[in-house]
Design a protein around this motif. Sequence first.
Motif, PDB file in Angstrom:
ATOM      1  N   MET A   1       1.143  -1.360  -0.314  1.00 31.41           N
ATOM      2  CA  MET A   1       0.473   0.215  -0.277  1.00 31.41           C
ATOM      3  C   MET A   1       0.825   1.079   0.144  1.00 31.41           C
ATOM      4  SD  MET A   1      -3.003   0.710   0.316  1.00 31.41           S
ATOM      5  CE  MET A   1      -4.196   1.938  -0.146  1.00 31.41           C
ATOM      6  N   ASN A   2       2.065   0.787   0.486  1.00 31.77           N
ATOM      7  CA  ASN A   2       2.714   2.337   0.799  1.00 31.77           C
ATOM      8  C   ASN A   2       3.210   2.500  -0.555  1.00 31.77           C
ATOM      9  OD1 ASN A   2       2.001   2.952   3.049  1.00 31.77           O
ATOM     10  ND2 ASN A   2       4.163   1.199   4.153  1.00 31.77           N
ATOM     11  N   LYS A   3       3.323   1.374  -1.587  1.00 31.20           N
ATOM     12  CA  LYS A   3       4.611   1.837  -3.218  1.00 31.20           C
ATOM     13  C   LYS A   3       3.199   2.352  -3.411  1.00 31.20           C
ATOM     14  CE  LYS A   3       7.626  -2.023  -2.523  1.00 31.20           C
ATOM     15  NZ  LYS A   3       8.026  -3.134  -3.202  1.00 31.20           N
ATOM     16  N   ILE A   4       1.795   2.445  -3.327  1.00 28.97           N
ATOM     17  CA  ILE A   4       0.790   2.454  -4.964  1.00 28.97           C
ATOM     18  C   ILE A   4       0.867   4.226  -3.883  1.00 28.97           C
ATOM     19  CG2 ILE A   4      -1.711   3.043  -4.611  1.00 28.97           C
ATOM     20  CD1 ILE A   4      -1.672  -0.375  -4.185  1.00 28.97           C
ATOM     21  N   ASN A   5       0.965   4.664  -2.536  1.00 27.10           N
ATOM     22  CA  ASN A   5       1.056   5.618  -2.068  1.00 27.10           C
ATOM     23  C   ASN A   5       1.486   6.558  -2.871  1.00 27.10           C
ATOM     24  OD1 ASN A   5      -1.174   5.179  -0.835  1.00 27.10           O
ATOM     25  ND2 ASN A   5      -0.087   4.818   1.449  1.00 27.10           N
TER      26      ASN A   5
ATOM     27  N   ILE B   1       9.131  -1.606 -12.247  1.00 24.78           N
ATOM     28  CA  ILE B   1       8.244  -2.584 -12.191  1.00 24.78           C
ATOM     29  C   ILE B   1       9.275  -3.678 -11.645  1.00 24.78           C
ATOM     30  CG2 ILE B   1       6.482  -2.829 -13.492  1.00 24.78           C
ATOM     31  CD1 ILE B   1       8.731  -4.477 -15.318  1.00 24.78           C
ATOM     32  N   SER B   2      10.947  -3.082 -11.057  1.00 26.08           N
ATOM     33  CA  SER B   2      11.723  -4.038 -10.148  1.00 26.08           C
ATOM     34  C   SER B   2      11.837  -3.839  -8.934  1.00 26.08           C
ATOM     35  CB  SER B   2      13.306  -3.798 -11.228  1.00 26.08           C
ATOM     36  OG  SER B   2      13.337  -2.656 -10.769  1.00 26.08           O
ATOM     37  N   SER B   3      11.140  -2.986  -8.831  1.00 24.63           N
ATOM     38  CA  SER B   3      10.676  -2.429  -6.872  1.00 24.63           C
ATOM     39  C   SER B   3       9.450  -2.884  -6.674  1.00 24.63           C
ATOM     40  CB  SER B   3      11.423  -1.321  -6.427  1.00 24.63           C
ATOM     41  OG  SER B   3      10.498  -0.073  -8.076  1.00 24.63           O
ATOM     42  N   ILE B   4       8.177  -2.558  -7.962  1.00 21.02           N
ATOM     43  CA  ILE B   4       6.882  -3.021  -7.681  1.00 21.02           C
ATOM     44  C   ILE B   4       5.720  -3.268  -8.338  1.00 21.02           C
ATOM     45  CG2 ILE B   4       6.595  -0.536  -9.827  1.00 21.02           C
ATOM     46  CD1 ILE B   4       3.906   0.285  -6.946  1.00 21.02           C
ATOM     47  N   LYS B   5       5.194  -4.196  -8.354  1.00 14.82           N
ATOM     48  CA  LYS B   5       4.238  -5.153  -9.144  1.00 14.82           C
ATOM     49  C   LYS B   5       3.959  -4.362  -9.625  1.00 14.82           C
ATOM     50  CE  LYS B   5       3.559  -8.377  -5.215  1.00 14.82           C
ATOM     51  NZ  LYS B   5       2.383  -8.893  -4.440  1.00 14.82           N
ATOM     52  N   PRO B   6       3.122  -4.526 -11.393  1.00 18.57           N
ATOM     53  CA  PRO B   6       2.509  -3.769 -12.292  1.00 18.57           C
ATOM     54  C   PRO B   6       1.058  -3.541 -11.874  1.00 18.57           C
ATOM     55  CG  PRO B   6       3.581  -5.921 -13.337  1.00 18.57           C
ATOM     56  CD  PRO B   6       3.920  -5.575 -11.471  1.00 18.57           C
ATOM     57  N   PHE B   7       0.931  -4.325 -10.657  1.00 23.54           N
ATOM     58  CA  PHE B   7      -0.386  -3.814 -10.581  1.00 23.54           C
ATOM     59  C   PHE B   7      -0.402  -2.704  -9.701  1.00 23.54           C
ATOM     60  CE2 PHE B   7      -4.252  -4.452  -7.858  1.00 23.54           C
ATOM     61  CZ  PHE B   7      -5.876  -4.516  -8.423  1.00 23.54           C
ATOM     62  N   GLU B   8       0.366  -2.385  -8.598  1.00 20.53           N
ATOM     63  CA  GLU B   8       0.192  -1.672  -7.836  1.00 20.53           C
ATOM     64  C   GLU B   8       0.266  -0.427  -8.648  1.00 20.53           C
ATOM     65  OE1 GLU B   8       1.774  -3.791  -3.745  1.00 20.53           O
ATOM     66  OE2 GLU B   8       2.928  -3.072  -4.817  1.00 20.53           O
TER      67      GLU B   8
ATOM     68  N   ILE C   1      -3.865  -8.244 -18.149  1.00 24.06           N
ATOM     69  CA  ILE C   1      -3.250  -7.658 -19.207  1.00 24.06           C
ATOM     70  C   ILE C   1      -2.287  -6.888 -18.883  1.00 24.06           C
ATOM     71  CG2 ILE C   1      -3.839  -7.050 -21.246  1.00 24.06           C
ATOM     72  CD1 ILE C   1      -6.519  -7.095 -21.111  1.00 24.06           C
ATOM     73  N   TYR C   2      -1.863  -5.747 -17.886  1.00 19.98           N
ATOM     74  CA  TYR C   2      -0.900  -5.199 -17.752  1.00 19.98           C
ATOM     75  C   TYR C   2       0.016  -4.892 -17.578  1.00 19.98           C
ATOM     76  CZ  TYR C   2       0.778  -0.041 -16.032  1.00 19.98           C
ATOM     77  OH  TYR C   2       1.993   0.136 -15.870  1.00 19.98           O
ATOM     78  N   ARG C   3       0.101  -6.768 -16.736  1.00 21.12           N
ATOM     79  CA  ARG C   3       1.633  -7.479 -16.209  1.00 21.12           C
ATOM     80  C   ARG C   3       1.992  -7.822 -16.607  1.00 21.12           C
ATOM     81  NH1 ARG C   3      -0.315 -12.394 -13.095  1.00 21.12           N
ATOM     82  NH2 ARG C   3      -1.428 -13.818 -15.033  1.00 21.12           N
ATOM     83  N   ILE C   4       1.563  -8.378 -18.394  1.00 19.06           N
ATOM     84  CA  ILE C   4       1.959  -9.307 -19.468  1.00 19.06           C
ATOM     85  C   ILE C   4       2.562  -8.124 -20.115  1.00 19.06           C
ATOM     86  CG2 ILE C   4       1.944 -10.969 -20.964  1.00 19.06           C
ATOM     87  CD1 ILE C   4       0.429 -12.300 -18.830  1.00 19.06           C
TER      88      ILE C   4
END
Length: 417
Positions: free
Chosen positions: A1-5, A214-221, A392-395
């Motif tokens: 959640m902190n990464k999304i913020n 995306i090496s430090s955060i998930k694509p969905f986030e 779809i976004y993550r790939i």
Amino acid sequence: MNKINLIIRQEYLNRIRKRSFLLMCLLMPFLFVASIYAPYWLSEINKSEIKEITVLDYTGLYKNMFTDMPPYRFNYQAIDDPSKNTKTVDAYIIISDDLLQNPEGITICSAKQIDRNFKEHITLQAEKYLENEKLASYQIPNIQEIIAASQVKLNISETRLGENDKYNYPTAEIPVLIGIASTFIIYLFLLLYGVQVMQSVTQEKSSRMVEIIISSIKPFELMTGKIIAIGLAGLTQFAIWGILTIMIILMSTPPIGANTSPDSTLYTEIISQMQIYPFAGLLTGFLLFFIGGYMLYASLFAAIGSTVDNESDAQPFMAPVTIIILFALYAGIYSAQNPEGALAFWCSMIPFTSPIVMMVRLPFGIPLWEIILSLSILFISAFCCIWISGRIYRIGILMYGKRPSCADLLKWIKYKG
């Protein structure tokens, strides 16, 4: 959640600090107010230009048919050739026969295209004059007074009854204006900021910056943070537009020809009607449908941006989404005439059209269960679209070169890795 913020904060600040953002915030209210005032200014200019109209009456029966009214001035002259003096006369009215016997015995001649308003003005004056002449031919004493006394005008108010509330709507103009205005605002927001989400995703993908992010955060986030940040930037911009527009209107002179003094009947009627409507409920509904519609369409635009390498390749994917939004806009406009009809009801339940169409219906006081059902369907559909778009976004965000087919998109959605 902190990464999304963190993504939301960074993306939001980057957008509101841009000169283009600040410039649009300042210029758009002035352009909007100018679009409201311009018709009054132009109409005043037209009124100052007196148009000379020469009446040629071959019958000698209609010397007082037309009276001067800005911007038209009528000159009666002896029978002459209408081709003469065309430089000083804007138009000729030629009466060649008794109009009570031959309604086609009148013609307008002009060197230029005849203005439609001018033709309507001439027609109304002539018809009124001939009606009075025909009534006088019956030789009934005081017939004009009798007709005037027999005329009845009704002011029918509209009352909407609910289980616990009663709202009185003297006219339907204000609900229609509120609904149409809200519809256009949501339409512009969905199209404008949804495309911005797609452009942001495409730019990061084409510059290969996303591979580092995306090496430090998930694509969905990353996708979720981007959607929320651009939505907040859009809300900020619309709030600034609204505040500045209201300030400009309040500080400026009322449009020419508009009587907005406190003693004006129109002013009093508008104020009395505006006090009837539950604006708190309308604003709450507007924000909820606003948020739900943006989440749904922004996730679709984000998925589109992740599947292409540049913005030009996104056009085939954007076309169906754009057509749906345009259909929703037209459905909303037509629903304003019949907010309880089948088109309005079903389009306010379909999640792809409900954010736009429902805003037309809300000012008319529709049942609460319809609003709750529409919002439930909208938010459930929005979260489903976000979930599908996220897969779809993550790939897609890491795929380059080949444009994916529908089969590829289905594989990406089903992929569990």
